[in-house]
Design an enzyme around this catalytic site. Structure first.
Site, PDB file in Angstrom:
ATOM      1  N   PRO A 326       0.947  -1.090   0.044  1.00 21.31           N
ATOM      2  CA  PRO A 326       0.071  -0.166  -0.090  1.00 21.31           C
ATOM      3  C   PRO A 326       0.838   1.233   0.088  1.00 21.31           C
ATOM      4  O   PRO A 326       1.309   1.766   1.011  1.00 21.31           O
ATOM      5  CB  PRO A 326      -0.968  -0.281   1.252  1.00 21.31           C
ATOM      6  CG  PRO A 326      -0.010  -1.093   2.443  1.00 21.31           C
ATOM      7  CD  PRO A 326       0.613  -1.825   1.217  1.00 21.31           C
ATOM      8  N   ASP A 501       5.741   2.409   2.594  1.00 22.28           N
ATOM      9  CA  ASP A 501       4.702   1.263   2.809  1.00 22.28           C
ATOM     10  C   ASP A 501       3.917   1.637   4.026  1.00 22.28           C
ATOM     11  O   ASP A 501       4.474   1.864   5.252  1.00 22.28           O
ATOM     12  CB  ASP A 501       5.695   0.141   3.064  1.00 22.28           C
ATOM     13  CG  ASP A 501       4.810  -1.281   3.049  1.00 22.28           C
ATOM     14  OD1 ASP A 501       3.642  -0.930   3.409  1.00 22.28           O
ATOM     15  OD2 ASP A 501       5.442  -2.125   2.908  1.00 22.28           O
ATOM     16  N   HIS A 502       2.536   1.871   3.523  1.00 25.56           N
ATOM     17  CA  HIS A 502       1.671   2.429   4.705  1.00 25.56           C
ATOM     18  C   HIS A 502       1.694   1.329   6.017  1.00 25.56           C
ATOM     19  O   HIS A 502       0.875   1.378   6.912  1.00 25.56           O
ATOM     20  CB  HIS A 502       0.353   2.898   4.314  1.00 25.56           C
ATOM     21  CG  HIS A 502      -0.363   3.773   5.187  1.00 25.56           C
ATOM     22  ND1 HIS A 502      -0.103   3.948   6.393  1.00 25.56           N
ATOM     23  CD2 HIS A 502      -1.141   4.794   4.758  1.00 25.56           C
ATOM     24  CE1 HIS A 502      -0.796   5.112   6.958  1.00 25.56           C
ATOM     25  NE2 HIS A 502      -1.301   5.563   5.787  1.00 25.56           N
ATOM     26  N   ARG A 503       2.051  -0.170   5.711  1.00 30.05           N
ATOM     27  CA  ARG A 503       1.813  -1.143   6.595  1.00 30.05           C
ATOM     28  C   ARG A 503       2.807  -0.921   7.935  1.00 30.05           C
ATOM     29  O   ARG A 503       2.690  -1.184   8.851  1.00 30.05           O
ATOM     30  CB  ARG A 503       2.088  -2.557   5.927  1.00 30.05           C
ATOM     31  CG  ARG A 503       1.180  -2.849   4.991  1.00 30.05           C
ATOM     32  CD  ARG A 503       1.440  -3.952   4.149  1.00 30.05           C
ATOM     33  NE  ARG A 503       2.523  -3.824   3.644  1.00 30.05           N
ATOM     34  CZ  ARG A 503       3.358  -5.027   2.747  1.00 30.05           C
ATOM     35  NH1 ARG A 503       2.688  -6.111   2.646  1.00 30.05           N
ATOM     36  NH2 ARG A 503       4.352  -4.533   2.223  1.00 30.05           N
TER      37      ARG A 503
END
Ligand code: CAO
Length: 529
Positions: A326, A501-503
């Site tokens: 993401p 990376d939004h994780r």
């Protein structure tokens, strides 16, 4: 006159002493000609021995693990209409296929053979496609480690039914490469015999299967023989979701039957989800329309040009990273007015050394400083854990005639700006000459993609997995700047585009990272802090 006939292992090419890994029938079973009887597995291929004729199994002469060769008696049949059969019918009757290198009529899984100590080697080329006829020993794929390039030959002659890998996949000894229709068996495009229907579907058939919700890629990659694949198709079981209880995790009939009844072991939590969730766009998979097939030549002259090897490899990686991670991109800008002056001055002083310094080595130093301040950017996801790295190896995207490559400069924290500039020049040249070695592209912890020498203002770089962030930089430009809204000065401004990376990272951290990165470029003394 005996009314039983011995069933022998037919001509299986050069293979001898091959272990029996599965027995599909039991005494008393009625079988038809071509029904699979047993499965053999060498280090190169899995082969099924089909019934040469119909009959009732009278006895079975082998057990799992027994090793057999051509001519070994595996079972006896009470022949159909045996009493009336002519004397010859009682003789061993498995017809040897025409070629000495053919497997019994049927399908064979071709695996990566013993390749020494190599593991997880990327596939760099696939020489065949579904429907191709291959001869034994003909190269089918090429693997490239950091030490060698290896062509893997076909162990048998046959017609390629399905291909289980794609360029960029990593394989080791035993990985399934493709499925071959061997002997007299028809190709995937022809009407499949009952035995052949067991193989994974060829590309043309996938569309029809999609409505069953079966993940064809996972199905093709599952470790199972043709008969088990056939059974899975009949029971609409997605093999990719079944956990194998056979040797080395091989999926056996019982696993498929248990799964179909709802009692089977699932390979992954996703297996618990009904297949229809995927088919109906429930979020488990990409339920996409087929790619449009257009005859472009209908609209004007066209030229077809195959993608370069590098484009194919980088394309597959970029696609995976774009789909899986993401991405969010945060833009900012750095005032590099003073740094540019310093850079020009340093280049004058270094003129005789032959090293020319662009803005990029300074950005690498700024990146190291920001990565040290925000360690989660210098990390990789490993399942539910974050692996934080205590080394700072910075990759840079290099535009080459064959496509995008990312050489890595190791230990940027320990190198001076001129050292980085020199190494960057050498690596960029190797990349453009197509001579970069795999170890010169591995181990990166963060990447910078600079389009500054070309143009643009902002873009969205794709993260170079398993890294978690990438800095994109465009061309600097003079911008009017005011700190009080009354007086204005021109400042050389560098546009920054950080994808993350939004994780792993959240927006506030990304904004802070950019601010720090820009501050360091604005005043390099900050790297001392
Ligand atoms: N702003 C203004 N000028 C810049 C600049 C910037 N941000 N960055 C570089 N320049 C200037 C350089 O100073 C140099 O100027 P001179 O010729 O006057 O000295 C000129 O642009 C060319 O620089 P360069 O591109 O040769 O050098 P570099 O160190 O900046 O970059 C490399 C090296 C290998 C990264 C680059 O050549 C390259 O391949 N860039 C493309 C990367 C890419 O494709 N990214 C996209 C990935 S996503 O598809």
């Amino acid at each position: 006159m005996s009314n039983t006939i011995d069933i022998q292992v037919p001509d299986i090419g050069d293979f001898t002493d091959i272990p029996v890994i599965e027995i599909f029938v039991k005494v008393g079973d009625t079988v038809k000609a071509e029904d699979p009887l047993i499965s053999l597995e060498s280090d190169k291929a899995t082969m099924e021995v089909p019934a040469p004729q119909g009959g009732v199994v009278a006895s079975i002469g082998v057990k799992l693990g027994d090793k057999v060769s051509q001519g070994s008696v595996i079972m006896t049949f009470q022949a159909e209409g045996a009493a009336a059969a002519p004397a010859e019918a009682a003789k061993p009757s498995v017809t040897a296929p025409p070629s000495a290198t053919s497997a019994p009529t049927g399908v064979a899984e071709v695996r990566v053979p013993d390749i020494g100590d190599f593991k997880d080697i990327p596939v760099i080329e696939i020489f065949v496609k579904v429907g191709d006829t291959v001869k034994a020993e003909q190269p089918i794929i090429s693997l490239e480690s950091d030490k060698a390039t290896m062509d893997i030959p076909a162990p048998l002659s046959g017609v390629v039914q399905s291909i289980a890998i794609k360029v960029g996949d990593k394989v080791s000894e035993g990985s399934v490469v493709l499925v071959l229709a061997t002997g007299d068996a028809p190709a995937a495009a022809a009407a499949p015999s009952p035995a052949l229907a067991a193989a994974p579907m060829a590309a043309a058939q996938v569309a029809a299967a999609a409505s069953t919700g079966i993940d064809e890629t996972a199905f093709a990659l599952a470790y199972a023989g043709p008969a088990v694949r056939k059974l899975a198709r009949e029971l609409s079981v997605n093999l990719g979701h079944v956990k194998g209880t056979g040797e080395h995790g091989r999926i056996v009939r019982a696993d498929v039957e248990a799964f179909a009844k709802g009692g089977g072991a699932a390979a992954a939590p996703a297996a618990a989800k009904p297949a229809s969730a995927t088919a109906s766009g429930g979020g488990g998979g990409l339920d996409l329309l087929a790619w449009p097939k257009v005859d472009f030549a209908k609209f004007g002259p066209v030229e077809r040009k195959e993608l370069s090897r590098i484009k194919k490899i980088s394309g597959a990686n970029l696609h995976r990273n774009w789909v899986v991670i993401p991405h969010v991109t945060t833009h900012d800008e750095a005032d590099i007015t003073d740094l540019e002056q310093f850079r020009v001055q340093m280049n004058k002083e270094l003129e005789k050394s032959g090293v020319k310094i662009s803005m990029l080595p300074f950005m690498m130093k700024a990146a190291v400083s920001a990565l040290k301040k925000f360690p989660e950017f210098n990390a990789s996801l490993d399942g539910d854990a974050l692996v934080l790295k205590n080394y700072w190896h910075i990759g840079f995207a290099a535009d080459t005639p064959n496509g995008l490559m990312v050489p890595v400069i190791r230990d940027c924290d320990k190198k001076t700006v001129p050292e980085i500039a020199k190494e960057m020049g050498e690596l960029a040249k190797l990349a453009r000459d197509g001579k970069l070695k795999p170890d010169q592209m591995s181990g990166g912890t963060f990447t910078i993609s600079s389009l500054g020498g070309i143009g643009g203002i902002y873009f969205t770089p794709i993260i170079n997995a398993p890294e978690v962030a990438i800095m994109g930089v465009c061309k600097s430009y003079w911008k009017q700047h005011s700190s009080d809204g009354k007086t204005y000065t021109s400042r050389l401004t560098l546009p920054l585009s950080l994808s993350w990376d939004h994780r792993v990272i959240d927006g506030a951290a990304a904004a802070r990272f950019n601010v720090h990165f820009a501050n360091v470029l604005a005043d390099l003394r900050r790297v001392l802090f």
